[in-house]
Design an enzyme around this catalytic site. Sequence first.
Site, PDB file in Angstrom:
ATOM      1  N   CYS A 249       5.511   4.144   2.290  1.00 37.39           N
ATOM      2  CA  CYS A 249       5.336   4.975   1.090  1.00 37.39           C
ATOM      3  C   CYS A 249       5.939   6.363   1.294  1.00 37.39           C
ATOM      4  CB  CYS A 249       3.856   5.063   0.721  1.00 37.39           C
ATOM      5  SG  CYS A 249       3.209   3.469   0.136  1.00 37.39           S
TER       6      CYS A 249
ATOM      7  N   CYS B 158       1.202  -1.106  -1.631  1.00 35.67           N
ATOM      8  CA  CYS B 158       0.354   0.080  -1.654  1.00 35.67           C
ATOM      9  C   CYS B 158       0.310   0.708  -3.050  1.00 35.67           C
ATOM     10  CB  CYS B 158       0.897   1.141  -0.707  1.00 35.67           C
ATOM     11  SG  CYS B 158       0.842   0.700   1.029  1.00 35.67           S
TER      12      CYS B 158
ATOM     13  N   CYS C 299       1.007   5.479   4.181  1.00 39.46           N
ATOM     14  CA  CYS C 299       1.717   4.749   5.231  1.00 39.46           C
ATOM     15  C   CYS C 299       3.184   5.166   5.286  1.00 39.46           C
ATOM     16  CB  CYS C 299       1.578   3.240   5.022  1.00 39.46           C
ATOM     17  SG  CYS C 299       2.751   2.548   3.828  1.00 39.46           S
TER      18      CYS C 299
ATOM     19  N   GLU D 121       0.662   3.838  -3.777  1.00 38.33           N
ATOM     20  CA  GLU D 121       1.706   4.855  -3.955  1.00 38.33           C
ATOM     21  C   GLU D 121       3.011   4.236  -4.418  1.00 38.33           C
ATOM     22  OE1 GLU D 121      -0.291   4.243  -1.403  1.00 38.33           O
ATOM     23  OE2 GLU D 121      -0.460   5.958  -0.048  1.00 38.33           O
TER      24      GLU D 121
ATOM     25  N   GLU E   3      -3.227  -6.615  -3.321  1.00 41.98           N
ATOM     26  CA  GLU E   3      -3.122  -7.457  -2.133  1.00 41.98           C
ATOM     27  C   GLU E   3      -2.786  -8.895  -2.525  1.00 41.98           C
ATOM     28  OE1 GLU E   3      -6.793  -6.686   0.006  1.00 41.98           O
ATOM     29  OE2 GLU E   3      -6.021  -4.727   0.634  1.00 41.98           O
TER      30      GLU E   3
END
Length: 132
Positions: free
Chosen positions: A88, A52, A85, A54, A43
């Site tokens: 991804c 993310c 998400c 992934e 983040e």
Amino acid sequence: MKNELIAAATAARQNAYVPYSHFAVGAALITDDGRVVAGCNVENASFGLTLCAERNAMFAAVAGGSTHFQALAIIADTPGPVSPCGACRQVMAEFMASDAPVYLTNLHGDTTETTVGALLPGAFDKEDMTRD
Ligand SMILES: O=c1ccn([C@H]2C[C@H](O)[C@@H](CO)O2)c(=O)[nH]1
Ligand SMILES: [Zn+2]
């Protein structure tokens, strides 16, 4: 294979940088040439820059020279198996076959085995960019 990927995703999850959401995710994939590559979510104070787990795993695999993956596992502390998400899912469709397995799991051991095609039916791909 499945258990090895889940173990690698679980280990990478420990490195998640999540000071804002406190929601740690780990992912791991196996490349066509048998390399296991893992990622965690990272983040940023500028929230939209967050990446993310992934996509971090997939982009690290590309950086290492692999652009096709056999399978991918994802783990998070979710009530049921974690759901990746849309971004991804689209990146999975770029680098994995439609029937490639994706293992969605959580810290409680709930696991769903799905496929890239089931996660994103009708994904936009390079064929969509060819005219005539
Ligand atoms: O499949 C998912 C879903 C969410 N996140 C991350 C992004 C952000 O850091 C946090 C909350 O959305 O979880 C992932 O890494 N993978
Ligand atoms: Zn994502």
